[in-house]
Design an enzyme around this catalytic site. Structure first.
Site, PDB file in Angstrom:
ATOM      1  N   TYR A   1       6.087   0.116  -4.620  1.00 38.87           N
ATOM      2  CA  TYR A   1       7.290   0.210  -5.444  1.00 38.87           C
ATOM      3  C   TYR A   1       7.167   1.421  -6.367  1.00 38.87           C
ATOM      4  O   TYR A   1       7.231   1.326  -7.573  1.00 38.87           O
ATOM      5  CB  TYR A   1       7.486  -1.103  -6.218  1.00 38.87           C
ATOM      6  CG  TYR A   1       8.944  -1.417  -6.462  1.00 38.87           C
ATOM      7  CD1 TYR A   1       9.772  -1.856  -5.426  1.00 38.87           C
ATOM      8  CD2 TYR A   1       9.504  -1.254  -7.726  1.00 38.87           C
ATOM      9  CE1 TYR A   1      11.112  -2.132  -5.645  1.00 38.87           C
ATOM     10  CE2 TYR A   1      10.848  -1.531  -7.951  1.00 38.87           C
ATOM     11  CZ  TYR A   1      11.645  -1.973  -6.912  1.00 38.87           C
ATOM     12  OH  TYR A   1      12.979  -2.248  -7.119  1.00 38.87           O
TER      13      TYR A   1
ATOM     14  N   ASP B   1       0.605   8.421  -0.015  1.00 33.60           N
ATOM     15  CA  ASP B   1      -0.165   8.747   1.187  1.00 33.60           C
ATOM     16  C   ASP B   1      -1.654   8.452   0.995  1.00 33.60           C
ATOM     17  O   ASP B   1      -2.319   8.001   1.930  1.00 33.60           O
ATOM     18  CB  ASP B   1       0.108  10.194   1.608  1.00 33.60           C
ATOM     19  CG  ASP B   1       1.578  10.360   1.996  1.00 33.60           C
ATOM     20  OD1 ASP B   1       2.075   9.529   2.776  1.00 33.60           O
ATOM     21  OD2 ASP B   1       2.238  11.287   1.495  1.00 33.60           O
TER      22      ASP B   1
ATOM     23  N   VAL C   1       8.281   5.579  -5.774  1.00 30.51           N
ATOM     24  CA  VAL C   1       9.538   6.332  -5.815  1.00 30.51           C
ATOM     25  C   VAL C   1      10.465   5.905  -4.672  1.00 30.51           C
ATOM     26  O   VAL C   1      11.620   5.535  -4.884  1.00 30.51           O
ATOM     27  CB  VAL C   1       9.264   7.860  -5.744  1.00 30.51           C
ATOM     28  CG1 VAL C   1      10.573   8.626  -5.789  1.00 30.51           C
ATOM     29  CG2 VAL C   1       8.366   8.302  -6.886  1.00 30.51           C
TER      30      VAL C   1
ATOM     31  N   GLU D   1       7.938  21.467   1.162  1.00 27.90           N
ATOM     32  CA  GLU D   1       7.671  21.215  -0.268  1.00 27.90           C
ATOM     33  C   GLU D   1       6.731  22.265  -0.865  1.00 27.90           C
ATOM     34  O   GLU D   1       6.853  22.618  -2.036  1.00 27.90           O
ATOM     35  CB  GLU D   1       7.150  19.795  -0.498  1.00 27.90           C
ATOM     36  CG  GLU D   1       5.761  19.531   0.053  1.00 27.90           C
ATOM     37  CD  GLU D   1       5.469  18.050   0.286  1.00 27.90           C
ATOM     38  OE1 GLU D   1       6.379  17.219   0.140  1.00 27.90           O
ATOM     39  OE2 GLU D   1       4.317  17.744   0.639  1.00 27.90           O
TER      40      GLU D   1
ATOM     41  N   GLU E   1      21.424  30.271 -14.536  1.00 30.94           N
ATOM     42  CA  GLU E   1      22.598  30.675 -13.750  1.00 30.94           C
ATOM     43  C   GLU E   1      22.509  30.101 -12.335  1.00 30.94           C
ATOM     44  O   GLU E   1      23.511  29.681 -11.745  1.00 30.94           O
ATOM     45  CB  GLU E   1      22.677  32.215 -13.702  1.00 30.94           C
ATOM     46  CG  GLU E   1      23.886  32.701 -12.945  1.00 30.94           C
ATOM     47  CD  GLU E   1      24.109  34.213 -13.033  1.00 30.94           C
ATOM     48  OE1 GLU E   1      23.576  34.845 -13.975  1.00 30.94           O
ATOM     49  OE2 GLU E   1      24.793  34.744 -12.152  1.00 30.94           O
TER      50      GLU E   1
ATOM     51  N   GLY F   1      13.519   9.042  -3.690  1.00 27.84           N
ATOM     52  CA  GLY F   1      14.013   7.673  -3.641  1.00 27.84           C
ATOM     53  C   GLY F   1      15.074   7.426  -4.709  1.00 27.84           C
ATOM     54  O   GLY F   1      15.989   6.620  -4.519  1.00 27.84           O
TER      55      GLY F   1
ATOM     56  N   HIS G   1       6.941   8.961   6.253  1.00 30.19           N
ATOM     57  CA  HIS G   1       6.240  10.243   6.366  1.00 30.19           C
ATOM     58  C   HIS G   1       5.291  10.116   7.556  1.00 30.19           C
ATOM     59  O   HIS G   1       4.699   9.046   7.758  1.00 30.19           O
ATOM     60  CB  HIS G   1       5.445  10.469   5.075  1.00 30.19           C
ATOM     61  CG  HIS G   1       5.025  11.883   4.821  1.00 30.19           C
ATOM     62  ND1 HIS G   1       5.471  12.962   5.547  1.00 30.19           N
ATOM     63  CD2 HIS G   1       4.183  12.394   3.884  1.00 30.19           C
ATOM     64  CE1 HIS G   1       4.935  14.069   5.068  1.00 30.19           C
ATOM     65  NE2 HIS G   1       4.146  13.746   4.064  1.00 30.19           N
TER      66      HIS G   1
HETATM   67  N1  LIG Z   1       8.684  10.732  -3.285  1.00 24.75           N
HETATM   68  C1  LIG Z   1       9.697  10.852  -2.448  1.00 24.75           C
HETATM   69  O1  LIG Z   1      10.815  10.992  -2.874  1.00 24.75           O
HETATM   70  C2  LIG Z   1       9.502  10.780  -0.936  1.00 24.75           C
HETATM   71  C3  LIG Z   1      10.495  11.316  -0.106  1.00 24.75           C
HETATM   72  C4  LIG Z   1      10.387  11.095   1.259  1.00 24.75           C
HETATM   73  C5  LIG Z   1       9.283  10.430   1.770  1.00 24.75           C
HETATM   74  N2  LIG Z   1       8.297   9.980   0.932  1.00 24.75           N
HETATM   75  C6  LIG Z   1       7.165   9.231   1.493  1.00 24.75           C
HETATM   76  O2  LIG Z   1       7.326   7.863   1.114  1.00 24.75           O
HETATM   77  C7  LIG Z   1       6.026   7.280   0.938  1.00 24.75           C
HETATM   78  C8  LIG Z   1       5.934   6.718  -0.470  1.00 24.75           C
HETATM   79  O3  LIG Z   1       5.977   7.806  -1.360  1.00 24.75           O
HETATM   80  P1  LIG Z   1       6.310   7.640  -2.900  1.00 24.75           P
HETATM   81  O4  LIG Z   1       6.564   9.003  -3.437  1.00 24.75           O
HETATM   82  O5  LIG Z   1       7.315   6.576  -3.086  1.00 24.75           O
HETATM   83  O6  LIG Z   1       4.886   7.177  -3.415  1.00 24.75           O
HETATM   84  P2  LIG Z   1       4.467   6.883  -4.897  1.00 24.75           P
HETATM   85  O7  LIG Z   1       5.620   6.937  -5.817  1.00 24.75           O
HETATM   86  O8  LIG Z   1       3.277   7.693  -5.186  1.00 24.75           O
HETATM   87  O9  LIG Z   1       4.139   5.334  -4.703  1.00 24.75           O
HETATM   88  C9  LIG Z   1       2.979   4.869  -4.951  1.00 24.75           C
HETATM   89  C10 LIG Z   1       2.971   3.386  -4.561  1.00 24.75           C
HETATM   90  O10 LIG Z   1       1.758   3.187  -3.883  1.00 24.75           O
HETATM   91  C11 LIG Z   1       1.003   2.223  -4.628  1.00 24.75           C
HETATM   92  N3  LIG Z   1      -0.418   2.515  -4.465  1.00 24.75           N
HETATM   93  C12 LIG Z   1      -1.040   3.704  -4.648  1.00 24.75           C
HETATM   94  N4  LIG Z   1      -2.353   3.575  -4.367  1.00 24.75           N
HETATM   95  C13 LIG Z   1      -2.529   2.291  -3.988  1.00 24.75           C
HETATM   96  C14 LIG Z   1      -3.659   1.540  -3.559  1.00 24.75           C
HETATM   97  N5  LIG Z   1      -4.859   2.093  -3.461  1.00 24.75           N
HETATM   98  N6  LIG Z   1      -3.469   0.243  -3.235  1.00 24.75           N
HETATM   99  C15 LIG Z   1      -2.252  -0.337  -3.345  1.00 24.75           C
HETATM  100  N7  LIG Z   1      -1.161   0.318  -3.746  1.00 24.75           N
HETATM  101  C16 LIG Z   1      -1.297   1.616  -4.057  1.00 24.75           C
HETATM  102  C17 LIG Z   1       1.509   2.373  -6.059  1.00 24.75           C
HETATM  103  O11 LIG Z   1       1.204   1.255  -6.801  1.00 24.75           O
HETATM  104  P3  LIG Z   1       0.706   1.427  -8.330  1.00 24.75           P
HETATM  105  O12 LIG Z   1       1.880   1.894  -9.104  1.00 24.75           O
HETATM  106  O13 LIG Z   1       0.253   0.065  -8.637  1.00 24.75           O
HETATM  107  O14 LIG Z   1      -0.391   2.469  -8.313  1.00 24.75           O
HETATM  108  C18 LIG Z   1       3.014   2.526  -5.793  1.00 24.75           C
HETATM  109  O15 LIG Z   1       3.613   1.300  -5.481  1.00 24.75           O
HETATM  110  C19 LIG Z   1       5.005   8.382   1.208  1.00 24.75           C
HETATM  111  O16 LIG Z   1       4.620   8.306   2.563  1.00 24.75           O
HETATM  112  C20 LIG Z   1       5.802   9.647   0.954  1.00 24.75           C
HETATM  113  O17 LIG Z   1       5.295  10.749   1.652  1.00 24.75           O
HETATM  114  C21 LIG Z   1       8.392  10.145  -0.408  1.00 24.75           C
END
Ligand SMILES: NC(=O)c1ccc[n+]([C@@H]2O[C@H](COP(=O)([O-])OP(=O)(O)OC[C@H]3O[C@@H](n4cnc5c(N)ncnc54)[C@H](OP(=O)(O)O)[C@@H]3O)[C@@H](O)[C@H]2O)c1
Length: 347
Positions: free
Chosen positions: A38, A100, A40, A212, A248, A153, A124
């Site tokens: 939960y 990731d 982004v 990116e 701008e 997100g 991803h």
């Molecule tokens: N960011 C974007 O807008 C975007 C766009 C397109 C695709 N994606 C892809 O969507 C996927 C999610 O990306 P995101 O940006 O949403 O990730 P993020 O915001 O970094 O989400 C992190 C999530 O992973 C959990 N987490 C991290 N380490 C963990 C661990 N060791 N054990 C259990 N939970 C863990 C976090 O929980 P805690 O908060 O408890 O640490 C949080 O719920 C990725 O594959 C990314 O490449 C992202």
């Protein structure tokens, strides 16, 4: 599928017209969709699915800010909100939206619950493509597919609430049930995508990491800094340098480019700007194309993945990142930006 002509190249894409929300709901009616993570993407995708009538639960480790956010968004502990492994157990489709690096650490716990015929979804291609580095190798008897929204997100959610959508790519890596593609497309529509275009896990990750690091963020920030520095070194004030470099662009030009394209922008600016931009565009392309090729090679070789995994797996990665980001935030350039934004007129 609709065949669309993109500047002379024909591509098959999926839009909400041929693949309606009703169809997506019908395909997913017997599924329990477990959104794991939960951060982004998790909130955007989970809330859109729920509002679109899909049976969705959230898996998130407890005691963190992300858990609290899930509670604040209305997910109920023990009913629609669980610890990661419990949600993986209950889900028939597991949407792996951990970071990731988190996906690597949580993989063994998740894998146990990938039983025959379940679906494993990503946004991803990173974990699966770089499996030698991540250890993420799904069992043969599950469907593996991705839907990758082209944006944050937060935008996925805000555009959904306005009745609009972000475009997404989709790919099937493994089709164990014969239904992987329809599951992927149904989820792609139900999370609120605009149109969906087909890719592969590899192409998704190569283009995403290049984008990116390149034009979307790395190159853009780099060229901003370069121009700001040149203007400042040549005696221009912070206001002048910032306005000519960023303000701008974001306030006037990019909204017009989003609406009408850069070709229209070239056709509709002053003849002085037009002549200069046409003359200099080629120089910038030639200067940056070798850097972009170097970047693509670094992505292709797995070097970029290695750097990311190493950096983000360290226990103190958040603190180290904060230090780097603080340098950016405290620079004259972005401090000027903050002041300029405050000076924007309000109603
Ligand atoms: N960011 C974007 O807008 C975007 C766009 C397109 C695709 N994606 C892809 O969507 C996927 C999610 O990306 P995101 O940006 O949403 O990730 P993020 O915001 O970094 O989400 C992190 C999530 O992973 C959990 N987490 C991290 N380490 C963990 C661990 N060791 N054990 C259990 N939970 C863990 C976090 O929980 P805690 O908060 O408890 O640490 C949080 O719920 C990725 O594959 C990314 O490449 C992202």
């Amino acid at each position: 599928m609709a065949t669309i002509n993109f500047g002379g190249v024909l591509e098959n894409v999926v839009t909400r017209e041929e693949f309606s929300l009703n169809k997506a709901q019908e395909i997913l009616k017997n599924e329990t969709v477990a959104v794991i993570g939960y951060g982004v993407q998790g909130p955007g995708q989970a809330l859109n699915l729920k509002d679109n009538g899909i049976n969705v639960i959230v898996g998130q480790r407890k005691g963190t800010a992300s858990w609290n956010k899930a509670v604040a968004d209305g997910w109920k502990e023990g009913k629609t909100l669980f610890e990661v492994e419990e949600a993986c157990k209950q889900g028939t489709i597991i949407m792996n939206l951990l970071s990731d690096a988190g996906q690597i650490q949580a993989w063994d716990g998740m894998k146990k619950h990938l039983t025959n015929g379940k679906g494993l979804y990503f946004s991803h291609g990173f974990g699966v493509t770089f499996h030698e580095k991540t250890g993420i190798v799904p069992p043969k008897y599950v469907d593996v597919f991705l839907v990758a929204p082209k944006g944050s997100g937060a935008s996925l959610r805000s555009l959904f609430l306005k009745g609009q959508g972000l475009n997404s790519s989709y790919a099937v890596f493994q089709d164990a049930t014969g239904k992987a593609q329809e599951r992927a497309l149904a989820l792609g529509i139900a999370i609120g995508s605009g149109y969906l275009f087909e890719t592969t896990f590899q192409k998704e990750v190569y283009s995403d990491l290049t984008g990116e690091r390149g034009v979307l963020m790395g190159a853009l920030a780099g060229i901003f800094e370069a121009q700001y520095n040149v203007l400042r070194q040549r005696g221009h004030s912070p206001s002048e340098a910032f306005n000519e470099t960023v303000e701008e662009l974001t306030q006037s030009l990019m909204p017009l480019v989003a609406e009408n394209g850069m070709d229209w922008m070239y056709a509709n600016c002053s003849t002085t700007a037009q002549r200069g931009a046409l003359d200099w565009k080629g120089k910038f392309r030639e200067a940056t194309e070798p850097v972009l090729n170097e970047l693509y090679d670094s992505v292709l070789s797995g070097k970029e993945a290695e750097i990311v995994i190493e950096a983000n797996s360290k226990p103190d990665y958040r603190e180290k990142l904060q230090e780097e980001l603080a340098v950016l935030q405290q620079s004259e350039f972005w401090q000027t930006g903050a002041q300029v934004r405050k000076l924007r007129p309000t109603k």
